[in-house]
Design an enzyme around this catalytic site. Sequence first.
Site, PDB file in Angstrom:
ATOM      1  N   ILE A  97       0.668  -1.100   0.103  1.00 49.80           N
ATOM      2  CA  ILE A  97       0.069   0.128   0.131  1.00 49.80           C
ATOM      3  C   ILE A  97       0.863   1.275   0.030  1.00 49.80           C
ATOM      4  O   ILE A  97       1.779   1.435   0.800  1.00 49.80           O
ATOM      5  CB  ILE A  97      -0.983  -0.142   1.405  1.00 49.80           C
ATOM      6  N   ASN A 112      -4.470   1.689 -10.953  1.00 49.13           N
ATOM      7  CA  ASN A 112      -4.204   0.283 -10.244  1.00 49.13           C
ATOM      8  C   ASN A 112      -5.252  -0.634 -10.903  1.00 49.13           C
ATOM      9  O   ASN A 112      -6.312  -0.042 -11.407  1.00 49.13           O
ATOM     10  CB  ASN A 112      -4.576   0.187  -8.897  1.00 49.13           C
ATOM     11  N   HIS A 114      -7.953  -3.894 -10.359  1.00 43.77           N
ATOM     12  CA  HIS A 114      -8.104  -4.776  -9.095  1.00 43.77           C
ATOM     13  C   HIS A 114      -9.129  -5.731  -9.456  1.00 43.77           C
ATOM     14  O   HIS A 114     -10.162  -5.562 -10.205  1.00 43.77           O
ATOM     15  CB  HIS A 114      -8.794  -3.703  -7.958  1.00 43.77           C
TER      16      HIS A 114
END
Length: 194
Positions: A97, A112, A114
């Site tokens: 993170i 990102n 996901h």
Amino acid sequence: MQKLIGIKKINIAVLISGNGTNLKNLIKHSRKKHAKFRITLVISNNLSAKGLDHAKKFKIKKKIINYQNNQNAEKDLLNELYKSKIHLVCLAGFMKILSSNFIKKFKGKIINIHPSLLPKYKGLNTHQRVLNNNEKYSGCTVHYVNSKLDAGKIILQKKVKVFKNDTYKGLSKRILKQEHSLYPKALNKVISNL
Ligand code: GAR
């Protein structure tokens, strides 16, 4: 970072921790004739990440960041990004993170992927939680990274049907396949808005 006017190709760093199939796929897209980006740096927090082989094969600069201390790791990371004149950072299975301090330095320039239909199933172990809850659909999402986990503005999403008696292996494989088509599209969308 300033607005990127007049730059022909965007320099991308891809951050990985594991297999790097998304990395491999982005490299493939970056080598197409009219690609708007090139991948000039691959960073991993994990020395034995399989994905590093793709960097080697395609002769892309790679760096391992030692994450024993988060603050030092992010200092090193930032240094590498600046040194390689990176415009945009793509997280692709990067399991660390990033701090809000770090994100501020690359504001709006970190994206990102996901493996869920965000805002549902943020965090880890998404496929198993989807299966446990008997969801009818799951999917994948490319989003901007902000200081809250998996909560940044959504760029693109793809829905994937969850079958009755679906398995972790089957579902994750089908979603990963969709990730490979979604990530380059989302990246091009981001670049055209820079
Ligand atoms: C992908 O499914 C990606 O969505 C996921 O890790 C996998 C990496 O695969 N990322 C996350 O879970 C981030 N929270 P890859 O290494 O083969 O690209």
